[in-house]
Design an enzyme around this catalytic site. Structure first.
Site, PDB file in Angstrom:
ATOM      1  N   ASP A  36       0.854  -1.192   0.000  1.00 27.22           N
ATOM      2  CA  ASP A  36       0.000   0.000   0.000  1.00 27.22           C
ATOM      3  C   ASP A  36       0.888   1.238   0.000  1.00 27.22           C
ATOM      4  OD1 ASP A  36      -2.304   1.502   0.089  1.00 27.22           O
ATOM      5  OD2 ASP A  36      -2.861   0.943   2.129  1.00 27.22           O
ATOM      6  N   GLU A  58       2.586   4.891  -4.248  1.00 28.88           N
ATOM      7  CA  GLU A  58       2.583   5.743  -5.454  1.00 28.88           C
ATOM      8  C   GLU A  58       3.917   6.467  -5.705  1.00 28.88           C
ATOM      9  OE1 GLU A  58      -1.028   4.358  -4.465  1.00 28.88           O
ATOM     10  OE2 GLU A  58       0.078   5.701  -3.145  1.00 28.88           O
ATOM     11  N   ASP A  75      -8.857   3.602  -2.399  1.00 30.73           N
ATOM     12  CA  ASP A  75      -9.662   4.045  -1.255  1.00 30.73           C
ATOM     13  C   ASP A  75     -10.983   4.628  -1.723  1.00 30.73           C
ATOM     14  OD1 ASP A  75      -7.657   3.209   0.411  1.00 30.73           O
ATOM     15  OD2 ASP A  75      -6.754   5.176   0.642  1.00 30.73           O
TER      16      ASP A  75
END
Length: 797
Positions: free
Chosen positions: A404, A407, A480
């Site tokens: 997670d 990015e 999300d």
């Protein structure tokens, strides 16, 4: 020669001029103008790469996306010279390169235009950042539709849209939010029944315009790097998808349990809560294979540690869960806490594995543990080191890892500043070039570590950020999202788009990560998720203490949720076969109707309907209180799953949508393999494989792939391919089975159920032996027979 301006962010644009010379080297063709070189590489009869050197100097030919297994295999190619152009011809396409300005026109062999430059390639200096901005503009053909680009949160057809690839932590995104988490610079064009694809392999911030600025022009460009793109001719869109997978690589088969149901939340804490969740699943008889641990299982959010307070005996906990049939998946983020007493931080700093700013300072930013440093996953030494860290987790019993925040996300900054430096496998670049592959390479290193330390078991990895080629080692989810009906719609569209963008192993946070769904929304989301390759409920913690579990909304909803999770498990042989098609050929697991009926213009703008695999059509319930739904069916015969009502396709039909059902149709002529009910993969020996056979017109084909569901013996031939051929006449039905393989399956029988026969047979013939049909062979209008697994032919007459 045009001269750059001395002020402003950009310079004036530069265009190629007349071709002065050219040469051929094998399957490479080079065309030289006064400033620009075009390298044209014929990879196959339908795949051509275009690569431009804007100032006469090519950059390093290196890609994190392209598979090492990509081989050049053109049957035939040649070049012809004309007064105004060069023509490169293969058995499938003709590529014309204009002598005047390098503009490209691509046609099929019969001369029909597939793709055509408008101004084509051009560029300008990026004065503020350095390097060049490279562009390519194309003419939009009449009626052209566009698809792809990964997880874009908008309609499937991208015509009229302008979109961007720059991996972004888009918490609580909404429809049309852009950019999002993933960076997939690959799109399709479809016009006049012709499908093609373009893969723009550039890791800088890339942008795509599909007739937004000018309705007759599409374009793609990057703020750095080279203009380097692959053109892929279909003409079938699914063939384009398979060719894209040939370029960027295919997935490996996951462990079968990974196709089961997954339960997750932020966070199940402490260990007793995890045990309680597992116990409830088993007591209620709701199937589940995977339980997830979010960041709270760690000691102060330090990766590769366990909370002494909440998880004092992790090995014992995971062993207990495994004995109940649960696989444990844990989260690992890239942020490593700044703590001199923390061995991983200490080793990162001492070995120089952490990302640094341009002046040599460590890249530091706040994430969950507080101040963190971040591994440079573009450095192969760092990837090898990162992979080694997973041995501690696998020794504890962990079977999967969830990457997670990659990015990468940084709280106060959003992401890394552009001056952060990266090794980039020996190139030494700024974050501008590395940003879009950071999560891609983190998940690659994670998968390598799991594959090594879980041997002989197959690994399971799920990542939030990705670049083209991530499908070779990881699954993804849509990020999300929010507990809303809009996000249920987005989940369907995004997973379809990810599938045709090479990332089939995808799902959404069922029920929504942010907020609380009501029972109806959660149930409808479970119904959709049952037909997504990755089926995972995930939700955030909140002040009310609400747990978003299958039983959280009361008995009425729980019963329906349970029934669809059970259906998911019955369909595992079909889902696994569909995954095998994806792994073997790159065929998308989810197929928008435009991809299976591209000649039917009615399908080009459909968002709700898709096929899971070859034979199951889904159109989810997308609005609160919906009592019925209109569903467009492609040409052919279709059966409504819940009552076997038969429909003719090529038009829309309306079906009721009671809570216990959703629009699910089976394609006539299909054989759908099913398992008996189970609580988890491997719960018990499977004694029979059920074959749901749906009568079709003429001759049809289906397939079943099977292996052990884990380990790697399938790579040495320990698998079975069972091909079914169904032929039907007025009073005669025949099902032939061809078996190839060396895997010894557990089951001894096939329970064959034949739906939709247009006549009432009086006897059945198995491998030449005729027997009368008895009353017990008829169950609710379905012919049901128990046959030996080795049967080769069944005839009903």
């Amino acid at each position: 020669m045009q001269v750059a301006t001395s002020s402003g962010k950009y310079s004036i644009k530069h265009y190629p001029d007349t071709i002065q010379t050219w040469k051929k080297e094998g399957n490479y063709f080079y065309f030289y103008t006064s400033t620009t070189i075009l390298e044209l590489r014929v990879i196959s009869d339908k795949i051509v790469r275009f690569r431009y050197a804007a100032d006469g100097q090519f950059q390093r030919d290196f890609s994190y996306a392209v598979s090492e297994k990509l081989e050049e295999s053109p049957e035939f190619f040649d070049i012809r010279e004309w007064a105004d152009s060069f023509e490169i011809i293969t058995t499938a396409i003709r590529v014309f390169v204009s002598r005047e300005n390098l503009r490209i026109t691509i046609t099929d062999i019969d001369g029909r235009i597939i793709n055509q430059d408008e101004t084509g390639f051009h560029w300008q200096y990026y004065l503020q950042k350095g390097g060049k901005i490279v562009y390519c503009t194309k003419l939009v053909q009449e009626g052209e539709a566009f698809y792809g680009l990964g997880d874009k949160a908008t309609e499937l057809n991208l015509r009229g849209k302008r979109l961007e690839n720059f991996g972004t932590d888009s918490y609580g995104f909404s429809k049309d939010t852009d950019p999002l988490y993933r960076n997939i610079p690959f799109y399709y064009g479809l016009h006049n029944g012709i499908g093609y694809g373009i893969f723009f392999d550039n890791t800088f911030r890339t942008l795509f315009d599909f007739g937004h600025e000018r309705d007759d022009v599409s374009s793609f460009w990057a703020r750095g790097g080279e203009m380097n793109y692959y053109f892929i001719y279909g003409p079938e869109l699914l063939k384009v998808a398979e060719s894209y997978a040939r370029i960027t690589g295919t997935a490996e088969l996951p462990p079968l349990w990974a196709l089961g149901y997954h339960q997750c939340r932020w966070s199940y804490f402490p260990d007793k809560k995890v045990q309680e969740i597992g116990k409830t699943f088993r007591e209620k008889g709701i199937p589940c294979d995977a339980l997830y641990l979010d960041i709270d299982y760690m000691e102060g959010f330090r990766c590769f540690t366990w909370s002494k307070e909440g998880f004092p005996d992790p090995k014992g906990l995971l062993k207990d869960l495994a004995q109940q049939g649960f696989k444990t998946v844990v989260i690992i983020d890239p942020g490593i806490k700044v703590d001199p007493e923390y061995p991983i931080y200490k080793e990162m700093v001492e070995e120089g594995y952490a990302c640094k700013r341009a002046d040599g300072a460590l890249m530091e930013g706040d994430v969950w543990p507080g101040k963190c440093v971040f591994p440079d996953f573009t450095n192969p030494k760092v990837r090898e080191w990162w992979a080694s860290l997973f041995q501690g987790l696998t020794d504890t019993g962990v079977r999967g890892v969830w990457n997670d925040m990659n990015e990468p996300a940084v709280f106060e900054l959003g992401t890394f500043p552009e001056d952060v430096r990266h090794d980039y496998d020996g190139e030494n670049v700024s974050h501008r070039k590395a940003h879009n592959v950071y999560g891609h390479l983190m998940s690659k290193a994670t998968a390598a570590g799991l594959k090594k330390h879980l041997m002989p078991h197959r690994p399971f990895v799920i990542t939030r950020s990705a670049y083209s080629g991530t499908q070779r080692w990881s699954s993804v989810w849509t990020g999300d999202n929010i507990a809303s009906w809009e996000h249920l719609w987005l989940a369907s569209v995004q997973c379809q788009r990810l599938a045709v963008s090479g990332l089939s192993f995808a799902g959404s946070d069922i029920g929504g990560f942010i907020g609380e769904p009501d029972g109806e929304l959660y149930t409808r989301w479970i119904q959709l998720g049952a037909f997504h390759p990755l089926m995972r409920t995930h939700s955030a913690s909140n002040d009310t203490g609400f747990d978003q579990d299958p039983w959280s909304f009361g008995p009425e909803y729980e019963a329906v949720v349970k029934s669809f999770i059970q259906l998911r498990y019955r369909l595992l042989p079909y889902l696994y076969t569909t995954f095998w098609q994806y792994a073997a050929y790159g065929t998308p697991m989810l197929r928008p109707l435009a991809f299976v009926a591209q000649e039917d213009e009615n399908t080009h703008d459909l968002n709700h309907e898709f096929l899971m695999g070859d034979s199951i059509l889904i159109s989810h319930v997308s609005e609160k209180g919906m009592k019925e739904k209109s569903v467009y069916l492609p040409a052919g015969t279709w059966y409504y799953y819940f009552n076997d009502e038969r429909f003719s396709g090529g038009k829309a039909v309306t079906v009721p949508t009671p809570l216990a059902e959703m629009p699910v149709f089976i394609k006539g002529g299909s054989v759908i393999p099913q398992y008996p009910d189970m609580q988890y993969v491997g719960e018990r020996q499977i004694m029979e494989m059920i074959l749901q056979v749906y009568h079709g017109e003429g001759t049809t084909h289906s397939i079943l792939y099977e292996d052990a569901g884990d380990h790697y013996a399938y790579k040495t031939g320990q698998y079975n391919l069972i091909r079914f051929k169904q032929t039907s006449e007025a009073q005669h039905f025949r099902l032939k089975k061809k078996f190839v393989g060396r895997y010894e399956a557990d089951y001894l029988h096939h329970r064959v159920k034949v739906h939709g026969l247009p006549f009432k047979p009086t006897e059945y013939v198995v491998d030449g032996e005729a027997k009368p049909l008895q009353p017990q062979h008829w169950v609710n209008g379905i012919v049901e027979l128990l046959l030996e697994r080795q049967f080769e032919e069944l005839i009903l007459r």
